[in-house]
Write a protein that holds these residues in place. Structure first.
Motif, PDB file in Angstrom:
ATOM      1  N   ASN A  66       0.825  -1.210   0.000  1.00 58.02           N
ATOM      2  CA  ASN A  66       0.000   0.000   0.000  1.00 58.02           C
ATOM      3  C   ASN A  66       0.860   1.261   0.000  1.00 58.02           C
ATOM      4  N   THR A  67       1.967   1.209   0.767  1.00 50.72           N
ATOM      5  CA  THR A  67       2.841   2.396   0.805  1.00 50.72           C
ATOM      6  C   THR A  67       3.537   2.618  -0.539  1.00 50.72           C
ATOM      7  N   LEU A  68       3.726   1.537  -1.297  1.00 46.21           N
ATOM      8  CA  LEU A  68       4.397   1.678  -2.593  1.00 46.21           C
ATOM      9  C   LEU A  68       3.562   2.484  -3.588  1.00 46.21           C
ATOM     10  N   ALA A  69       2.239   2.541  -3.329  1.00 42.52           N
ATOM     11  CA  ALA A  69       1.365   3.286  -4.247  1.00 42.52           C
ATOM     12  C   ALA A  69       1.448   4.791  -4.021  1.00 42.52           C
ATOM     13  N   SER A  70       2.066   5.197  -2.910  1.00 43.99           N
ATOM     14  CA  SER A  70       2.130   6.626  -2.588  1.00 43.99           C
ATOM     15  C   SER A  70       3.209   7.323  -3.425  1.00 43.99           C
ATOM     16  N   ASP A  71       2.877   8.515  -3.929  1.00 45.07           N
ATOM     17  CA  ASP A  71       3.840   9.303  -4.702  1.00 45.07           C
ATOM     18  C   ASP A  71       4.805  10.071  -3.796  1.00 45.07           C
ATOM     19  N   ARG A  72       4.505  10.113  -2.491  1.00 44.90           N
ATOM     20  CA  ARG A  72       5.337  10.892  -1.564  1.00 44.90           C
ATOM     21  C   ARG A  72       6.616  10.153  -1.178  1.00 44.90           C
ATOM     22  N   ILE A  73       6.642   8.852  -1.404  1.00 42.50           N
ATOM     23  CA  ILE A  73       7.822   8.073  -1.018  1.00 42.50           C
ATOM     24  C   ILE A  73       8.838   8.096  -2.149  1.00 42.50           C
ATOM     25  N   PRO A  74      10.106   8.445  -1.847  1.00 40.86           N
ATOM     26  CA  PRO A  74      11.137   8.466  -2.899  1.00 40.86           C
ATOM     27  C   PRO A  74      11.312   7.096  -3.549  1.00 40.86           C
ATOM     28  N   GLU A  75      11.685   7.105  -4.795  1.00 38.12           N
ATOM     29  CA  GLU A  75      11.836   5.870  -5.555  1.00 38.12           C
ATOM     30  C   GLU A  75      12.888   4.949  -4.939  1.00 38.12           C
ATOM     31  N   GLU A  76      13.945   5.536  -4.348  1.00 38.60           N
ATOM     32  CA  GLU A  76      14.983   4.709  -3.734  1.00 38.60           C
ATOM     33  C   GLU A  76      14.439   3.928  -2.550  1.00 38.60           C
ATOM     34  N   TRP A  77      13.570   4.548  -1.756  1.00 36.56           N
ATOM     35  CA  TRP A  77      12.964   3.854  -0.626  1.00 36.56           C
ATOM     36  C   TRP A  77      12.014   2.764  -1.116  1.00 36.56           C
ATOM     37  N   LYS A  78      11.285   3.073  -2.220  1.00 38.03           N
ATOM     38  CA  LYS A  78      10.365   2.067  -2.767  1.00 38.03           C
ATOM     39  C   LYS A  78      11.122   0.821  -3.204  1.00 38.03           C
ATOM     40  N   LYS A  79      12.308   1.025  -3.724  1.00 32.31           N
ATOM     41  CA  LYS A  79      13.114  -0.102  -4.184  1.00 32.31           C
ATOM     42  C   LYS A  79      13.415  -1.052  -3.021  1.00 32.31           C
ATOM     43  N   GLY A  80      13.810  -0.485  -1.894  1.00 33.92           N
ATOM     44  CA  GLY A  80      14.098  -1.304  -0.715  1.00 33.92           C
ATOM     45  C   GLY A  80      12.875  -2.031  -0.209  1.00 33.92           C
ATOM     46  N   ARG A  81      11.727  -1.396  -0.282  1.00 37.30           N
ATOM     47  CA  ARG A  81      10.492  -2.022   0.208  1.00 37.30           C
ATOM     48  C   ARG A  81      10.008  -3.118  -0.740  1.00 37.30           C
ATOM     49  N   ARG A  82      10.208  -2.925  -2.037  1.00 34.83           N
ATOM     50  CA  ARG A  82       9.844  -4.000  -2.983  1.00 34.83           C
ATOM     51  C   ARG A  82      10.675  -5.251  -2.704  1.00 34.83           C
ATOM     52  N   ILE A  83      11.954  -5.038  -2.383  1.00 37.03           N
ATOM     53  CA  ILE A  83      12.822  -6.176  -2.060  1.00 37.03           C
ATOM     54  C   ILE A  83      12.352  -6.850  -0.780  1.00 37.03           C
ATOM     55  N   ALA A  84      11.943  -6.043   0.216  1.00 36.14           N
ATOM     56  CA  ALA A  84      11.445  -6.604   1.475  1.00 36.14           C
ATOM     57  C   ALA A  84      10.206  -7.463   1.241  1.00 36.14           C
ATOM     58  N   VAL A  85       9.335  -7.013   0.329  1.00 39.46           N
ATOM     59  CA  VAL A  85       8.126  -7.787   0.005  1.00 39.46           C
ATOM     60  C   VAL A  85       8.501  -9.147  -0.577  1.00 39.46           C
ATOM     61  N   GLN A  86       9.467  -9.163  -1.490  1.00 38.02           N
ATOM     62  CA  GLN A  86       9.890 -10.432  -2.101  1.00 38.02           C
ATOM     63  C   GLN A  86      10.484 -11.373  -1.059  1.00 38.02           C
ATOM     64  N   GLN A  87      11.247 -10.825  -0.119  1.00 36.37           N
ATOM     65  CA  GLN A  87      11.844 -11.661   0.908  1.00 36.37           C
ATOM     66  C   GLN A  87      10.777 -12.231   1.851  1.00 36.37           C
ATOM     67  N   LEU A  88       9.813 -11.399   2.230  1.00 35.93           N
ATOM     68  CA  LEU A  88       8.752 -11.875   3.126  1.00 35.93           C
ATOM     69  C   LEU A  88       7.920 -12.963   2.453  1.00 35.93           C
ATOM     70  N   ARG A  89       7.660 -12.809   1.156  1.00 34.77           N
ATOM     71  CA  ARG A  89       6.918 -13.852   0.429  1.00 34.77           C
ATOM     72  C   ARG A  89       7.705 -15.161   0.402  1.00 34.77           C
ATOM     73  N   TYR A  90       9.010 -15.034   0.284  1.00 33.97           N
ATOM     74  CA  TYR A  90       9.861 -16.238   0.264  1.00 33.97           C
ATOM     75  C   TYR A  90       9.787 -16.951   1.610  1.00 33.97           C
ATOM     76  N   TYR A  91       9.776 -16.172   2.699  1.00 29.18           N
ATOM     77  CA  TYR A  91       9.650 -16.775   4.030  1.00 29.18           C
ATOM     78  C   TYR A  91       8.317 -17.518   4.168  1.00 29.18           C
ATOM     79  N   VAL A  92       7.234 -16.893   3.682  1.00 26.67           N
ATOM     80  CA  VAL A  92       5.913 -17.525   3.782  1.00 26.67           C
ATOM     81  C   VAL A  92       5.876 -18.810   2.953  1.00 26.67           C
ATOM     82  N   GLU A  93       6.413 -18.758   1.742  1.00 28.16           N
ATOM     83  CA  GLU A  93       6.405 -19.945   0.869  1.00 28.16           C
ATOM     84  C   GLU A  93       7.197 -21.096   1.492  1.00 28.16           C
TER      85      GLU A  93
END
Length: 328
Positions: A66-93
């Motif tokens: 949800n935070t990734l949809a915000s335009d207020r977050i810098p693109e560099e921060w979004k990059k780190g959060r996208r990676i965090a999402v992939q890692q969390l999905r890997y843990y769940v799988e």
């Protein structure tokens, strides 16, 4: 050899009598219960809202997306959060809880968060006045007028400093485990931790990911934390040799560490800062699969940079201490 052992014992006793290590232990005894209580409140809150850790992790993924949809977050921060999402999905799988509460898990998280600022500050309290303090007190004259070569005097200080840096890392891990274990339990040594994530561009490479016991992960973290702390300690010793004022040498080192912390979060496009020692202190982030501060940085690169800074600080310290005018 006997003289070097006697000098090292003398320097060790000097640091012990200054009670700096007592202060470090006291700070840890005050702060660790506070952080333990904060984590206990978070665990209790999560237990009230989620039936198990999978629901909690899925909700965490949804919140990040949800935070990734915000335009207020810098693109560099979004990059780190996208990676965090992939890692969390890997843990769940893989059915691995990334936040299983235990004394070992708390020690692991504390060490990972303390490596860039908290531990370096503790280490500076040990090494920033080893020479400048003796010059201010006038004891350096008595020390250097003995029939002992100067390089042996400085080497004994380096050995004593290494001992206390090692004790600081050991005390941090042991106190974290003992204090937080009283709340979360003393188990968790064999709990699996996934490591080997590689960040390439905006994606996570999981081809080398493997599960290792948490105790093994904690030992690797402690080793990397010691390496980073020793770099800061040796730089602090160099500042103590170069600058006569203890306060000035300590402030200069603190400014360098804090500046590096700020640059890490603000200047990801300024690639030249990756050669600064303070930008490379977070070695444990590579184990956790966190994105590097600057694109292209790796664990071998950061180890090499810190090794060069350590070697240069030792070279300068020995050169100035043995050849310079230390007595005035």
């Amino acid at each position: 050899m006997n003289k070097l052992i006697a000098l090292t014992h003398n320097e060790t006793m000097k640091l012990w009598l200054k009670k700096r290590f007592y202060v470090i232990v006291l700070i840890l005894l005050i702060l660790i219960p506070i952080f333990t209580y904060a984590q206990h409140k978070m665990v209790k809150n999560n237990a009230e809202h989620f039936a198990d850790w999978r629901n909690q992790t899925l909700q965490q993924i949804a919140d990040i997306e949800n935070t990734l949809a915000s335009d207020r977050i810098p693109e560099e921060w979004k990059k780190g959060r996208r990676i965090a999402v992939q890692q969390l999905r890997y843990y769940v799988e893989r059915d691995v809880n990334p936040n299983e509460p235990s004394g070992v898990q708390f020690a692991r998280e504390f060490l990972g968060n303390a490596i860039t600022l908290f531990i370096p500050m503790l280490v500076l309290a040990l090494g920033s006045d080893m020479v400048s303090g003796e010059r201010s007190a006038g004891t350096i004259k008595m020390l250097l007028t003995r029939p002992v070569r100067r390089w042996k005097v400085l080497l004994s200080k380096v050995l004593a400093l290494t001992l206390y840096v090692s004790l600081t890392i050991a005390a941090t891990v042991i106190l974290c485990y003992l204090i937080s274990g009283f709340v979360f339990g003393y188990g968790g040594f064999d709990a699996p931790v996934l490591t080997g994530f590689k960040v390439q561009g905006g994606a996570v490479d999981t081809s080398n990911v493997r599960a290792i016991p948490q105790w093994s992960f904690l030992l690797m973290q402690a080793g990397l934390s010691w390496f980073a702390a020793m770099t800061v300690a040796l730089l602090g010793l160099m500042a103590s040799v170069l600058i006569r004022s203890t306060a000035a040498s300590m402030v200069a080192m603190m400014a360098a560490i804090i500046a590096g912390s700020i640059l890490t979060s603000m200047s990801s496009t300024w690639t030249s800062v990756k050669y600064l020692f303070s930008v490379n202190l977070r070695l444990t982030g590579y184990l956790e699969g966190s994105p590097p501060p600057i694109e292209g940085m790796t664990l071998p690169f950061s180890l090499a940079v810190l090794s060069i800074w350590s070697a240069a600080s030792l070279l300068v310290s020995f050169r100035v201490f043995t050849k310079g005018d230390i007595l005035h």
